[in-house]
Design a protein around this motif. Structure first.
Motif, PDB file in Angstrom:
ATOM      1  N   UNK A  94      70.683  15.200  35.733  1.00 20.66           N
ATOM      2  CA  UNK A  94      71.414  16.318  36.137  1.00 20.66           C
ATOM      3  C   UNK A  94      71.555  16.610  37.890  1.00 20.66           C
ATOM      4  N   UNK A  95      70.885  15.688  38.600  1.00 22.62           N
ATOM      5  CA  UNK A  95      71.277  15.784  40.107  1.00 22.62           C
ATOM      6  C   UNK A  95      72.515  15.263  40.301  1.00 22.62           C
ATOM      7  N   UNK A  96      73.046  16.370  41.341  1.00 24.26           N
ATOM      8  CA  UNK A  96      74.674  15.856  41.798  1.00 24.26           C
ATOM      9  C   UNK A  96      74.482  15.945  43.149  1.00 24.26           C
ATOM     10  N   UNK A 106      72.180  19.152  44.171  1.00 28.43           N
ATOM     11  CA  UNK A 106      72.060  20.108  43.287  1.00 28.43           C
ATOM     12  C   UNK A 106      71.374  19.538  42.128  1.00 28.43           C
ATOM     13  N   UNK A 107      70.419  20.204  41.511  1.00 28.61           N
ATOM     14  CA  UNK A 107      69.562  19.804  40.393  1.00 28.61           C
ATOM     15  C   UNK A 107      69.092  21.162  39.534  1.00 28.61           C
ATOM     16  N   UNK A 108      68.431  20.720  38.432  1.00 26.25           N
ATOM     17  CA  UNK A 108      68.071  21.560  37.404  1.00 26.25           C
ATOM     18  C   UNK A 108      66.319  21.402  37.272  1.00 26.25           C
ATOM     19  N   UNK A 109      65.551  22.460  37.589  1.00 26.76           N
ATOM     20  CA  UNK A 109      64.357  22.416  37.206  1.00 26.76           C
ATOM     21  C   UNK A 109      64.204  23.301  35.813  1.00 26.76           C
ATOM     22  N   UNK A 110      63.180  22.476  34.857  1.00 29.15           N
ATOM     23  CA  UNK A 110      62.738  22.935  33.708  1.00 29.15           C
ATOM     24  C   UNK A 110      61.282  23.517  33.832  1.00 29.15           C
TER      25      UNK A 110
END
Length: 169
Positions: A94-96, A106-110
């Protein structure tokens, strides 16, 4: 846990039947004691292996960045060996990267916690300046690097989320 208790009850029942054929009897407390002990052992095993089971079920593109442990008075053994009850992970697929400014990521942490729904937090990193911003609510990061609705915060280069997001720089 109910199935584990039922299995314990079946085993004690079978043992009782076998002993009766030999003219012996199990004490009356054997069945409830076996069921209670089995449930306690299963509960402790379930708590201590939760993180390992969750981690093995994650796809390879999800990297665990950190964990959190807990000790509780109702489980006094956790003071000797705390139980892992939460962890933070990053989905590397999901890293862009910004095409205009490749140092912006940009990324997403869970955020995964035992007995809680998994939450996600969008984050932005400026890999060149060692900065991080949480993109919560209406916060956005434009392709040209303009951040609105959030603030950049300095991070140490060794911070796990920063390393995971910026490692391909």
């Amino acid at each position: 846990m109910t199935a584990t208790a039922a299995l314990a009850a079946c085993l004690v029942f079978i043992l009782g039947r076998l002993l009766r054929k030999r003219q012996r009897k199990l004490p009356r407390w054997a069945m409830p004691a076996a069921i209670g002990c089995t449930m306690i052992v299963y509960s402790v095993w379930n708590e201590y292996t939760w993180f390992a089971r969750m981690q093995s079920a994650l796809p390879q593109n999800v990297v665990v960045l950190g964990t959190g442990q807990r000790s509780a008075p109702w489980a006094p053994w956790t003071y000797a060996a705390p139980v892992t009850v939460r962890f933070v992970a990053m989905d590397t697929h999901a890293i862009s990267r910004s095409e205009q400014k490749p140092a912006l990521v940009r990324g997403r942490l869970l955020l995964v916690e035992r007995w809680q729904p998994t939450r996600t937090v969008a984050v932005a990193f400026d890999c060149a300046a060692n900065l991080r911003a949480d993109l919560m609510g209406s916060a956005t990061l434009a392709a040209d690097g303009v951040l609105t609705g959030a603030r950049w915060q300095a991070v140490a280069p060794g911070e796990p989320a920063f390393q995971a997001a910026c490692k391909s720089m």
